[in-house]
Enzyme design. Structure first.
Site, PDB file in Angstrom:
ATOM      1  N   ASP A 161       0.839  -1.204   0.000  1.00 27.52           N
ATOM      2  CA  ASP A 161       0.000   0.000   0.000  1.00 27.52           C
ATOM      3  C   ASP A 161       0.875   1.256   0.000  1.00 27.52           C
ATOM      4  OD1 ASP A 161      -2.280  -1.764   0.373  1.00 27.52           O
ATOM      5  OD2 ASP A 161      -1.404  -2.085   2.351  1.00 27.52           O
ATOM      6  N   HIS A 189      -4.725  -3.444   6.401  1.00 26.15           N
ATOM      7  CA  HIS A 189      -4.487  -3.705   4.971  1.00 26.15           C
ATOM      8  C   HIS A 189      -5.829  -4.087   4.357  1.00 26.15           C
ATOM      9  CE1 HIS A 189      -3.089  -5.094   1.163  1.00 26.15           C
ATOM     10  NE2 HIS A 189      -3.611  -6.277   1.393  1.00 26.15           N
TER      11      HIS A 189
HETATM   12  P1  NAX Z   1      -2.321 -18.395  -3.675  1.00 22.56           P
HETATM   13  O1  NAX Z   1      -3.679 -18.967  -3.441  1.00 22.56           O
HETATM   14  O2  NAX Z   1      -1.754 -18.362  -5.058  1.00 22.56           O
HETATM   15  O3  NAX Z   1      -1.268 -19.169  -2.766  1.00 22.56           O
HETATM   16  C1  NAX Z   1      -1.478 -19.445  -1.436  1.00 22.56           C
HETATM   17  C2  NAX Z   1      -0.758 -20.733  -1.131  1.00 22.56           C
HETATM   18  O4  NAX Z   1      -0.843 -20.956   0.273  1.00 22.56           O
HETATM   19  C3  NAX Z   1      -1.356 -21.959  -1.823  1.00 22.56           C
HETATM   20  O5  NAX Z   1      -0.336 -22.627  -2.550  1.00 22.56           O
HETATM   21  C4  NAX Z   1      -1.889 -22.794  -0.650  1.00 22.56           C
HETATM   22  O6  NAX Z   1      -1.771 -24.199  -0.913  1.00 22.56           O
HETATM   23  C5  NAX Z   1      -0.974 -22.344   0.462  1.00 22.56           C
HETATM   24  N1  NAX Z   1      -1.507 -22.580   1.806  1.00 22.56           N
HETATM   25  C6  NAX Z   1      -2.782 -22.513   2.249  1.00 22.56           C
HETATM   26  N2  NAX Z   1      -2.860 -22.858   3.536  1.00 22.56           N
HETATM   27  C7  NAX Z   1      -1.593 -23.098   3.943  1.00 22.56           C
HETATM   28  C8  NAX Z   1      -1.029 -23.505   5.176  1.00 22.56           C
HETATM   29  N3  NAX Z   1      -1.791 -23.710   6.251  1.00 22.56           N
HETATM   30  N4  NAX Z   1       0.316 -23.681   5.236  1.00 22.56           N
HETATM   31  C9  NAX Z   1       1.079 -23.491   4.161  1.00 22.56           C
HETATM   32  N5  NAX Z   1       0.603 -23.133   2.956  1.00 22.56           N
HETATM   33  C10 NAX Z   1      -0.725 -22.932   2.853  1.00 22.56           C
HETATM   34  O7  NAX Z   1      -2.344 -16.943  -3.012  1.00 22.56           O
HETATM   35  P2  NAX Z   1      -1.337 -15.722  -3.233  1.00 22.56           P
HETATM   36  O8  NAX Z   1      -1.796 -14.919  -4.391  1.00 22.56           O
HETATM   37  O9  NAX Z   1       0.067 -16.229  -3.219  1.00 22.56           O
HETATM   38  O10 NAX Z   1      -1.660 -14.857  -1.938  1.00 22.56           O
HETATM   39  C11 NAX Z   1      -1.323 -15.311  -0.650  1.00 22.56           C
HETATM   40  C12 NAX Z   1      -1.984 -14.442   0.408  1.00 22.56           C
HETATM   41  O11 NAX Z   1      -1.504 -13.119   0.326  1.00 22.56           O
HETATM   42  C13 NAX Z   1      -3.513 -14.348   0.282  1.00 22.56           C
HETATM   43  O12 NAX Z   1      -4.079 -14.478   1.574  1.00 22.56           O
HETATM   44  C14 NAX Z   1      -3.708 -12.943  -0.232  1.00 22.56           C
HETATM   45  O13 NAX Z   1      -4.974 -12.438   0.114  1.00 22.56           O
HETATM   46  C15 NAX Z   1      -2.597 -12.218   0.465  1.00 22.56           C
HETATM   47  N6  NAX Z   1      -2.197 -10.906  -0.063  1.00 22.56           N
HETATM   48  C16 NAX Z   1      -1.787  -9.970   0.838  1.00 22.56           C
HETATM   49  C17 NAX Z   1      -1.321  -8.743   0.433  1.00 22.56           C
HETATM   50  C18 NAX Z   1      -0.846  -7.730   1.436  1.00 22.56           C
HETATM   51  O14 NAX Z   1      -0.494  -6.633   1.016  1.00 22.56           O
HETATM   52  N7  NAX Z   1      -0.805  -8.003   2.729  1.00 22.56           N
HETATM   53  C19 NAX Z   1      -1.317  -8.356  -1.003  1.00 22.56           C
HETATM   54  C20 NAX Z   1      -1.360  -9.514  -1.925  1.00 22.56           C
HETATM   55  C21 NAX Z   1      -2.216 -10.665  -1.497  1.00 22.56           C
HETATM   56  O15 NAX Z   1      -3.540 -10.403  -1.874  1.00 22.56           O
END
Ligand code: NAX
Length: 327
Positions: A161, A189
């Protein structure tokens, strides 16, 4: 050569992971002198673990001189073992028709377990950075599980952000973005976050004076930054990934660089009117590598106060949804 540090990353086979791991292994996060061992943690799902194998193969194929080992696991107690940095990226995405409260609860369970395991097995100097959404509240839940590691070691990412806000100010002013300084993100966020433009400078002058358009600053600027995630999904058909990974590189790089001033979400001690014990974005100055002090000297006008109150309200509501998950 320094001894390698251990960097645990959850969600390592996800979209952000795919942009992040190569940057860490190349030295972008900890510098060109610091070797790393990547401890990659995925959900115990066959498809995710298979994808992780592929990512690890590609990391091997980059022949990064700083990469001294790769652990692949779905067992958090293996993945966080002796980790110096725990980057909590993995989380469950919000599904169609899913209420925010359900998302908070589903992801809360993940962060309870991870907080406990990190506290039990990570290195004595462990630091935790949370990206998985809702990042602030997930961070609060993980921190609340820890008895050994102090709450200040747990931070959540609002750097994406901040980076977005910096670029928007530069574009509006028609200057190179390096001319924009001291733009910090306050609060959650989420679209309620507040990019506090009144303290930003452009070429050493107050940003508000240079831009000279208060209506734009209060309206479209705040809205563009707050809703940028949704705009990226609408355009790309997928959520921000490379820019989120880049922001996490910046978050950690700033946290290991004494003197750096930047926005992170940290435990509130009541500064800026945030309820004590919510995790809110604030400006900090890095003191020693991994440690920081909150900068509390920024005065807020009435508009800023109303924005801070709104984002605080959301953080307090999120905390109420997961009250049974906080120790
Ligand atoms: P993806 O869905 O591509 O990847 C997430 C991965 O986490 C998957 O491979 C899944 O198998 C794995 N996972 C789920 N539960 C798990 C656990 N208990 N232990 C280990 N791995 C686990 O999501 P992605 O685009 O990489 O985003 C990841 C997270 O970042 C999401 O929650 C998203 O909302 C968040 N974000 C946060 C941002 C921020 O600024 N704070 C911005 C970007 C993003 O939206």
């Amino acid at each position: 050569m320094k001894a390698p540090i251990r960097v645990a990353v959850t969600g390592a086979a996800g979209q952000i992971g795919y942009s992040l791991l190569f940057r860490i292994a190349s030295g972008a996060m900890f510098g060109p002198e610091q070797p790393v061992i990547l401890q990659l943690i995925e959900a115990p799902i066959e498809k995710a673990l298979k994808a992780l194998e592929g990512v690890a193969m590609e990391l091997d194929d980059c022949a990064f001189p700083l990469l001294k080992g790769i652990v692949q696991t779905s067992d958090a107690s293996v993945g966080f073992k002796d980790a110096n940095w725990c980057l909590l990226v993995g989380a469950k995405p919000r599904g169609p028709g899913m209420e925010r409260a359900d998302l908070l609860k589903d992801n809360g369970k993940i962060f309870i377990g991870q907080g406990q395991i990190i506290d039990a097995v990570a290195a004595a100097d462990a630091r935790v950075a949370v990206v998985g959404n809702p990042a602030n509240t997930n961070c609060m839940i993980a921190a609340s599980q820890a008895k050994r590691l102090p709450a200040e070691r747990f931070t959540a990412m609002v750097r994406l952000d901040q980076n977005r806000a910096q670029t928007q100010l530069a574009k509006k002013a028609g200057v190179d973005l390096t001319a924009v300084k001291d733009i910090f993100i306050y609060g959650n966020h989420s679209p309620t976050m507040f990019p506090a433009y009144a303290h930003a400078t452009i070429g050493g002058q107050p940003a508000a004076t240079v831009i000279n358009d208060n209506a734009w600053l209060q309206g479209p600027f705040c809205e563009t930054v707050g809703k940028r995630g949704a705009a990226i999904i609408a355009a790309r058909g997928a959520s921000s990934a490379a820019s989120a990974a880049n922001a996490l590189v910046d978050h950690v790089r700033s946290l290991v660089t004494p003197g750096a001033i930047h926005s992170i979400a940290v435990k509130s001690n009541g500064h800026y009117g945030f309820d004590a014990n919510v995790w809110a974005g604030m400006p900090v100055r890095t003191t020693t590598p991994g440690s920081y002090e909150v900068l509390t000297n920024y005065a807020m006008d009435d508009f800023a106060k109303s924005k801070l109150a709104a984002t605080n309200k959301e953080l307090v509501e999120e905390r109420a949804f997961v009250a049974d998950m906080i120790k």
